[in-house]
Scaffold this motif. Sequence first.
Motif, PDB file in Angstrom:
ATOM      1  N   TRP A 187       0.848  -1.191   0.000  1.00 48.34           N
ATOM      2  CA  TRP A 187       0.000   0.000   0.000  1.00 48.34           C
ATOM      3  C   TRP A 187       0.884   1.242   0.000  1.00 48.34           C
ATOM      4  CZ3 TRP A 187      -3.180   4.060   1.112  1.00 48.34           C
ATOM      5  CH2 TRP A 187      -4.573   3.898   0.983  1.00 48.34           C
ATOM      6  N   ASP A 189       1.623   5.283  -0.470  1.00 45.46           N
ATOM      7  CA  ASP A 189       0.872   6.491  -0.157  1.00 45.46           C
ATOM      8  C   ASP A 189       1.826   7.679  -0.238  1.00 45.46           C
ATOM      9  OD1 ASP A 189      -1.461   7.851   0.637  1.00 45.46           O
ATOM     10  OD2 ASP A 189      -0.978   7.665   2.761  1.00 45.46           O
ATOM     11  N   ARG A 221      -1.775   4.473  -5.615  1.00 46.86           N
ATOM     12  CA  ARG A 221      -1.345   5.801  -5.188  1.00 46.86           C
ATOM     13  C   ARG A 221       0.042   6.224  -5.680  1.00 46.86           C
ATOM     14  NH1 ARG A 221      -4.382   7.539   0.387  1.00 46.86           N
ATOM     15  NH2 ARG A 221      -6.453   6.857  -0.271  1.00 46.86           N
ATOM     16  N   SER A 225      -4.020  10.153  -5.210  1.00 49.21           N
ATOM     17  CA  SER A 225      -4.098  10.166  -3.749  1.00 49.21           C
ATOM     18  C   SER A 225      -5.383   9.445  -3.354  1.00 49.21           C
ATOM     19  CB  SER A 225      -4.083  11.610  -3.239  1.00 49.21           C
ATOM     20  OG  SER A 225      -5.207  12.319  -3.731  1.00 49.21           O
ATOM     21  N   GLY A 226      -6.063   9.911  -2.318  1.00 45.23           N
ATOM     22  CA  GLY A 226      -7.345   9.321  -1.951  1.00 45.23           C
ATOM     23  C   GLY A 226      -8.447   9.659  -2.930  1.00 45.23           C
ATOM     24  N   THR A 246      -8.560   3.489  -4.332  1.00 46.78           N
ATOM     25  CA  THR A 246      -8.512   3.653  -2.880  1.00 46.78           C
ATOM     26  C   THR A 246      -9.280   4.887  -2.403  1.00 46.78           C
ATOM     27  OG1 THR A 246      -6.408   4.827  -3.160  1.00 46.78           O
ATOM     28  CG2 THR A 246      -6.286   2.476  -2.655  1.00 46.78           C
ATOM     29  N   GLU A 248     -10.900   7.364  -0.050  1.00 52.35           N
ATOM     30  CA  GLU A 248     -10.550   7.561   1.358  1.00 52.35           C
ATOM     31  C   GLU A 248     -11.647   8.315   2.092  1.00 52.35           C
ATOM     32  OE1 GLU A 248      -6.946   9.670   3.951  1.00 52.35           O
ATOM     33  OE2 GLU A 248      -6.548   8.786   1.991  1.00 52.35           O
ATOM     34  N   GLN A 249     -12.083   7.735   3.205  1.00 48.79           N
ATOM     35  CA  GLN A 249     -13.083   8.357   4.076  1.00 48.79           C
ATOM     36  C   GLN A 249     -14.403   8.624   3.351  1.00 48.79           C
ATOM     37  OE1 GLN A 249     -12.189   7.762   6.902  1.00 48.79           O
ATOM     38  NE2 GLN A 249     -10.956   9.321   7.917  1.00 48.79           N
ATOM     39  N   CYS A 269     -10.950   3.063   2.347  1.00 53.79           N
ATOM     40  CA  CYS A 269     -10.172   3.075   3.587  1.00 53.79           C
ATOM     41  C   CYS A 269     -10.838   4.048   4.557  1.00 53.79           C
ATOM     42  CB  CYS A 269      -8.713   3.431   3.330  1.00 53.79           C
ATOM     43  SG  CYS A 269      -8.388   4.834   2.250  1.00 53.79           S
ATOM     44  N   THR A 271     -11.504   5.323   8.775  1.00 49.17           N
ATOM     45  CA  THR A 271     -11.075   5.374  10.173  1.00 49.17           C
ATOM     46  C   THR A 271     -12.275   5.166  11.102  1.00 49.17           C
ATOM     47  OG1 THR A 271     -11.370   7.773  10.193  1.00 49.17           O
ATOM     48  CG2 THR A 271      -9.161   6.947   9.744  1.00 49.17           C
ATOM     49  N   TRP A 276      -6.141   8.703  11.604  1.00 53.05           N
ATOM     50  CA  TRP A 276      -5.556   7.397  11.335  1.00 53.05           C
ATOM     51  C   TRP A 276      -4.644   6.981  12.487  1.00 53.05           C
ATOM     52  CZ3 TRP A 276      -7.439   4.753   7.267  1.00 53.05           C
ATOM     53  CH2 TRP A 276      -8.094   5.457   6.272  1.00 53.05           C
ATOM     54  N   ASN A 308      -9.507   1.072   9.937  1.00 49.34           N
ATOM     55  CA  ASN A 308      -8.272   1.413  10.631  1.00 49.34           C
ATOM     56  C   ASN A 308      -8.379   1.370  12.155  1.00 49.34           C
ATOM     57  OD1 ASN A 308      -5.468   2.729  10.476  1.00 49.34           O
ATOM     58  ND2 ASN A 308      -6.570   4.156  11.813  1.00 49.34           N
TER      59      ASN A 308
END
Length: 434
Positions: A187, A189, A221, A225-226, A246, A248-249, A269, A271, A276, A308
């Motif tokens: 992974w 990042d 990535r 990015s996300g 990926t 994110e959030q 992904c 949290t 994180w 996470n």
Amino acid sequence: MYTFDREAYEKRMDWFKKARFGMFIHWGLYAIPARGEWVRSTEEIPKEDYMKYFEEFDPEGCDPAVWARAAKEAGMQYVVMTAKHHDGFCLFDSQYTEFKSTNTPCGRDFVAEFVEAVRKEGLKVGLYFSLLDWYHEDYPHYGDKNHPMRNNPAYTNENRDFNRYLTFMHNQVREICSNYGKLDLLWFDFSYDNLRGEAWKATELIQMVRELQPDVIIDNRLEVSGEGYGSLATGDPTPYHGDFATPEQMIPPEGIKDVNGKDMYWEACVTMNGNWGYHATDRYFKPSSMLIKKLVECVSKGGNMILNIGPDIHGNIPEPSARALKEIGAWMAGNSRSIYGCTRAGIPKPENGRITRNGKHIYFHLYENSIGPVPLMGISKEAVRSIRYLASGAEVPVSTSWVHSDYPDILFADLGPDPMLPDPVDTVLEIILK
């Protein structure tokens, strides 16, 4: 000229599309200030001030086996840990830097301990590796979008050699791909501004990774990015395309498809609270009921969810996270067949829940009961072999009540007289087709 090998791609993605649920672990020096993993950047902390955390890093009670066991008991199928985050601190014994856990008072290689613990639980092993490194002298400082010293003109970029940094970064990737056995997932990042793709010498990097770990799955990535899906989505993949997107959030409203309308592999992904890494005052933890439903949502849209945890400096999983993992695990114990190996059902989302599917097994996830028998829209009565509560295996009769006689073409399930569902979070009906 790069040629995309669809057959090889699908083969290495097979376990990932079946697993559906994983654990992310963000842990490092930032657990000591306990204000999130970006603390050095957000507070613009100079390296000299950040080093005090390195000098006191001694988590004697930390046991990665506890993390692996918690993932297993929660029903997760793979675990990804931060081998190195943006601050540059390595949880592995790299020969290319002194900024590593083996040089702290604890003297431990946590990546070695982590991969052993995860494999012992029978789970797939993943490592996170940051393309950024705020510790390395050759990484851009002043004016960079993210570096802690971005606003400090004393940290000029004069005499910094980015190619020297790339050699260092590639060498560290070679280490984690060579020294810790078979990796199932890598992974990276993350890319931003002009630091994308070949700025990382990405073709060369991925060629090395594929030689060392031919079956490893890699995220997207190196390109994005996300946000952004990467070149695989465009129908013209680069040599360093990601194997999965990926987001994110957030969970994509309709899943993710490529330019040709073909479903892509993706992983949301997420949290448990707002950070994180460990954050002592962030108490905005998502309830387990929400996390269960969000996992179902991902699967119903053809995606995975990686959830996470941010352990504290002692390696302890925060109590709200530990409690949520147990509650998710209790639900998964009876309902995991509606998650593993499942995907889109090809049936419109019902008003009272969601649907996942694995071949002839269709799973109606009921979040609320109906008045009278439950309509199972999109399924023909004649096609049904059986209806069961997934958790208990108890039969659910097909309703013959007069109350829905105006809807002869709709299949209704008779859940009985109790207005309360057996599981108030998500009661799963398994419909097996003939």
